[in-house]
Design an enzyme around this catalytic site. Structure first.
Site, short mmCIF file in Angstrom:
data_model
loop_
_atom_site.label_atom_id
_atom_site.label_comp_id
_atom_site.label_asym_id
_atom_site.label_seq_id
_atom_site.Cartn_x
_atom_site.Cartn_y
_atom_site.Cartn_z
N CYS A 122 -9.64 -1.10 8.45
CA CYS A 122 -9.32 -1.72 7.38
C CYS A 122 -9.84 -3.44 7.24
O CYS A 122 -10.31 -3.62 8.16
CB CYS A 122 -8.02 -1.92 7.50
SG CYS A 122 -7.34 -0.56 7.07
N SER A 515 -7.51 -10.65 -1.96
CA SER A 515 -7.47 -9.09 -1.83
C SER A 515 -8.53 -8.79 -2.88
O SER A 515 -8.65 -9.14 -3.86
CB SER A 515 -5.96 -8.38 -2.34
OG SER A 515 -6.12 -7.05 -2.02
#
Length: 614
Positions: A122, A515
């Site tokens: 991640c 993001s």
């Protein structure tokens, strides 16, 4: 030939104590002549992209030992940016990258490891481990946990992801039942979120930079084919280690592989696939660890000549990472870039002597090997699970349509200019970043009045309370690496603008970041940041902001004299200069203050300022 680093702890009479401790971990006398390979895992039950990694470290360890090495596993931390989003938890996300890099350095150097297998997945874990591998410069290979399957509700074939759940939750016209259906369906399996968000972007870039195997960025976490990636990586690291320590082959070292040309390849891929803007931050940071002169100037140059060859969520709802794999994965995009004359193919990788050799073997458009095509037919099963390698579903055919498919040729590119751009102007003298892949053509040139917010929290409240109107430029400042501290992601503000119907009617500018799930006219990484004396801190409510993406400009309609006067007024505030006008109710811990003390602005990768450490 170079001596194994581990011999410091395994050879000589004076190391009897160290050997005694090694024996207590299971090593035997014959193991002291073998390379000790650190398996750097990142298992945690907090993060869906890492929840399935618990047993995979030992899978790699067993294969390393079968190939003639000694494997020792340890874990780093892993922060879930989605769970940390929208509250003070996000202050910790970017700083965790430095902690991950440091923790790998600490463990590898304290125990004199000879090589690394980095099991990442991640957002900050892959870049943190990449920074460490380049810092240490010992043989290393990356294998990630893999992407999540895209979700869908029972009522629709439309694919979903995390961002869809966020957007609909803020849409007051959506029923509670529909919102819950999205929530339950958006993230159906283990793995990194299913679009071309930061995690998947970074895992794809490790293929382009040459430090991971083909398929690393796109093979689903749930698919049985991914197991072979882990086993192959384990065998490969033993080979790379022996080539360096026994054959004195320095071409296998991370800094030999991740050269300037390799960084250009990675950035070229990033632009072509419309990757997350965070990847720029992380590539700049990694380049500093590799001691490669790769900067925003180089990124700006590439962004002007590389088109968009692939378009994936959040830039379109049509395709997700599983669709990129079906079209041939990252090697297929690199193949199209090569045919367009945009790729360096004379660089080495961990699996092939050169990128050209890799493309000859792995590009589905130049190799018709049935086994290769079978590999890229690996697809989703649509079964919710947290188990790795749990399904073997395959598409009936590949997507080889380079005119209208997920991956396009240069001739049929989604756009002639790529998915990322660097803007400069009197607001951002050192540059800022916009993901052009997510910007509607109608707003590539945008003029609007500044709507000032001095924290993400205030911006969220303002948007939800209808304080932002069509034509506004939302300014969120004092959210950079120093000012936040921690450079928060702004996914909630952009998602809420969409839910208010303002996704194509407003712009957002910040010294924070976004993001990988962000789309729209969202401009981040404004450098210098406000807390470092950047001009974004001088903008006032109602100032006219001009955003000109085609000409790479971003400016406030003020004369140099006006900006100078505002700067003098700001600096006259003394200790209160370059701080939010009103104190924020934000708990900044000692750990975060320590990060802020050394942090550089985004144009430097938000790494530590080494000049302060001399």
């Amino acid at each position: 030939m170079p001596e194994y680093r581990s011999s410091t702890t395994t050879k000589g009479r004076n190391m009897a104590g160290a050997r005694a401790l090694w024996r207590a971990t299971g090593m035997k006398t014959e193991d002291f002549s073998k390379p000790i390979i650190a398996v750097v895992n990142s298992f945690t039950q907090f993060v869906p992209g890492h929840v399935h990694l618990k047993d995979l470290g030992q899978l790699v360890c067993r294969e390393i030992e079968a190939a003639g090495g000694v494997a020792k596993e340890f874990n780093t931390i892993a922060v879930d940016d989605g769970i940390a989003m929208g509250h003070d938890g996000m202050l910790y996300s970017l700083p965790s990258r430095e902690i991950i890099a440091d923790s790998v350095e600490y463990m590898a150097n304290a125990h004199c490891a000879d090589a690394l297998v980095c099991i990442s997945n991640c957002d900050k874990i892959t870049p943190g481990m990449l920074m460490a591998a380049l810092r240490l410069n010992i043989p290393a290979i990356f294998v990630s946990g893999g992407p999540m399957e895209a979700g869908k509700t029972k009522l629709s074939e439309h694919k979903l992801d995390l961002v869809d759940a966020m957007v609909i939750a803020a849409d007051s016209s959506a029923s509670d039942e529909l919102t819950e259906e999205y929530e339950r369906s958006a993230c159906p399996t283990c793995g990194s979120c299913s679009g071309m968000f930061t995690a998947n972007s970074m895992n794809c870039l490790t293929e382009a930079i040459g430090l991971s195997l083909p398929g690393n960025g796109t093979t689903l976490a749930t698919h049985s084919d991914r197991e072979q990636l882990f086993l192959t990586a384990a065998r490969r690291i033993v080979d790379l280690t022996k080539r360096y320590y026994q054959d004195e082959d320095t071409s296998v070292l991370p800094r030999s592989i991740a050269s300037f040309k390799a960084f250009e390849n990675a950035m070229t891929l990033d632009i072509a696939m419309g990757g997350s803007t965070n990847t720029i931050l992380h590539l700049l940071a990694a380049a500093q660890e590799a001691e490669v002169d790769f900067s925003m100037t180089h990124i700006d140059h590439l962004s002007r000549k590389v088109g968009q060859f692939c378009k994936v969520a959040p830039n379109t709802p049509k395709y997700h990472i599983e669709d990129v794999h079906r079209a041939g994965g990252i090697m297929a995009i690199l193949g199209e870039l090569d045919r367009a004359g945009l790729l360096h193919t004379d660089v080495p990788t961990v699996h092939s002597d050169t990128m050209k050799d890799a493309l000859d073997a792995w590009d589905v458009m130049r190799n018709n090997d049935p086994e290769l095509h079978k590999f890229f037919k690996a697809g989703p099963a649509g079964i919710p699970t947290q188990q790795a390698f749990s399904q073997s579903t395959r598409w009936s055919s590949l997507d080889l349509d380079r005119e209208n498919g997920c991956i396009r040729s240069a001739e049929h590119a989604f756009s002639k200019e790529g998915g990322l751009a660097v803007l400069y102007g009197n607001i951002a003298e050192d540059g800022c970043i916009v993901k052009t892949a997510g910007v509607d053509e109608s707003i590539l040139l945008f003029k609007g009045k500044a709507r000032i917010f001095e924290s993400q929290d205030d911006a969220v409240k303002g948007i939800l309370n209808d304080q932002v109107k069509e034509g506004d430029v939302v300014i969120i400042r004092y959210e950079g690496p120093k000012g936040g501290p921690g450079m928060q992601e702004m996914l909630y503000p952009t998602s809420y603008l969409k839910s208010k119907g303002l996704g194509k009617a407003c712009a957002l500018l910040t010294d924070g970041r976004f993001s990988g799930g962000t789309s729209g006219l969202s401009i981040g990484h404004c450098s210098p940041e406000a807390a470092a004396g950047g001009a974004i801190g001088l903008i006032e409510e109602g100032d006219e902001i001009i955003i000109d993406i085609p000409n790479r400009g971003i400016n406030v309609s003020l004369t140099p004299e006006q900006l100078k006067a505002r700067r003098q007024a700001m600096e006259a505030k003394g200790a209160d200069a370059w701080k939010p006008a009103q104190p924020r109710p934000r708990k900044v811990t000692t750990a975060l203050k320590a990060y802020a003390l050394l942090a550089t602005s985004a144009d430097k990768g938000a790494v530590r300022d080494k000049e302060l450490l001399k």
